[in-house]
Scaffold this motif. Sequence first.
Motif, short mmCIF file in Angstrom:
data_model
loop_
_atom_site.label_atom_id
_atom_site.label_comp_id
_atom_site.label_asym_id
_atom_site.label_seq_id
_atom_site.Cartn_x
_atom_site.Cartn_y
_atom_site.Cartn_z
N VAL A 249 -7.23 -12.23 0.41
CA VAL A 249 -6.46 -12.89 0.38
C VAL A 249 -5.44 -11.97 -1.13
O VAL A 249 -3.71 -12.87 -1.06
N LEU A 250 -5.74 -11.16 -1.09
CA LEU A 250 -5.59 -10.33 -2.32
C LEU A 250 -4.24 -9.87 -1.46
O LEU A 250 -2.92 -8.81 -1.85
N SER A 251 -4.57 -9.70 -0.45
CA SER A 251 -3.65 -8.25 0.48
C SER A 251 -2.28 -9.39 1.19
O SER A 251 -0.88 -8.96 0.85
N ASP B 107 5.76 -5.23 -8.03
CA ASP B 107 6.01 -3.94 -7.26
C ASP B 107 5.06 -3.18 -6.10
O ASP B 107 5.10 -2.51 -6.44
N ALA B 108 5.40 -4.41 -5.40
CA ALA B 108 4.56 -3.64 -3.92
C ALA B 108 5.48 -3.10 -2.97
O ALA B 108 5.30 -2.60 -1.75
N GLY B 109 6.53 -2.33 -3.60
CA GLY B 109 7.32 -2.57 -2.22
C GLY B 109 8.33 -2.75 -1.64
O GLY B 109 8.25 -4.52 -1.95
N PRO B 110 8.96 -2.83 -0.61
CA PRO B 110 9.81 -3.32 -0.55
C PRO B 110 8.84 -4.99 0.82
O PRO B 110 9.49 -5.88 1.05
N ALA B 111 7.34 -4.98 1.57
CA ALA B 111 6.61 -6.20 1.86
C ALA B 111 6.66 -6.90 0.74
O ALA B 111 6.38 -8.12 1.16
N GLY B 112 6.29 -6.44 -0.65
CA GLY B 112 6.09 -7.21 -1.16
C GLY B 112 4.39 -7.41 -1.29
O GLY B 112 4.31 -8.52 -2.27
N ARG B 113 3.94 -7.06 -0.93
CA ARG B 113 2.56 -7.42 -0.84
C ARG B 113 1.79 -5.92 -0.62
O ARG B 113 2.38 -4.96 -0.32
#
Length: 227
Positions: A149-151, A157-163
């Motif tokens: 779920v956390l993924s 701040d997780a980059g372009p993917a947002g995850r």
Amino acid sequence: MKSANASIIAGIVLISAGVLLLLDLLNVIESAAYVPMLIFAAIGAVFLSLFIRSPENWWAAIPGSVFLGLAAVIAASQFTDGGASASFLFLFMATGFAAVYLRQRGNWWAVIPSGVMLTLAVIVTLPQDLQGMPVAAVLFLGMAATFGVLSQVPVPDAGPAGRMKWPLIPATVLGVLGVLGVIFALQSTALLIAADILVLTFMILAGVGLLVYAYRALHGGHGKAHG
């Protein structure tokens, strides 16, 4: 305003506790056991009000859920047989950590303890004959689901993917351990016979499939040669 609200809650708690203790002293009803529940619920309500008042008070959801969970445990032990009353504490704590994340999405770390508490709530409700390896399997699978779920949680701040991608690593490892735990748990029960039957049936069907494939390949090759 804050002092007035605190005075109201404290006054209600003191009056209620005094009435309950007085009734217990006069042998009207056995109400002394409800006083700790009332106190814990009141303290939890104070933290809950702080949490609702401002987004900056996201931290208040954690102690608030603990005190409300303790009140729920006492209530469950008083009104039920108490077999799974401890699960209420973990359920309230899981809800509290989930509220921390929902209040401020930057607190993605709160998803982890929320999943842990939810998994523990499931574990304490397991019957006695499912102790040992089944408990470990539930723990590993619950943790794997938590990191899974956390993924999928959006992080600014997780980059372009947002995850975040790193939670998939512990999710995979814990998932494998959970599956192995389920297999070992099945081996210690009567379900092992059914599992063996399924494995042997699969082996037989696989062998039949290979023979059919070989038969079609040989006859197909002869047909092309004659043609």
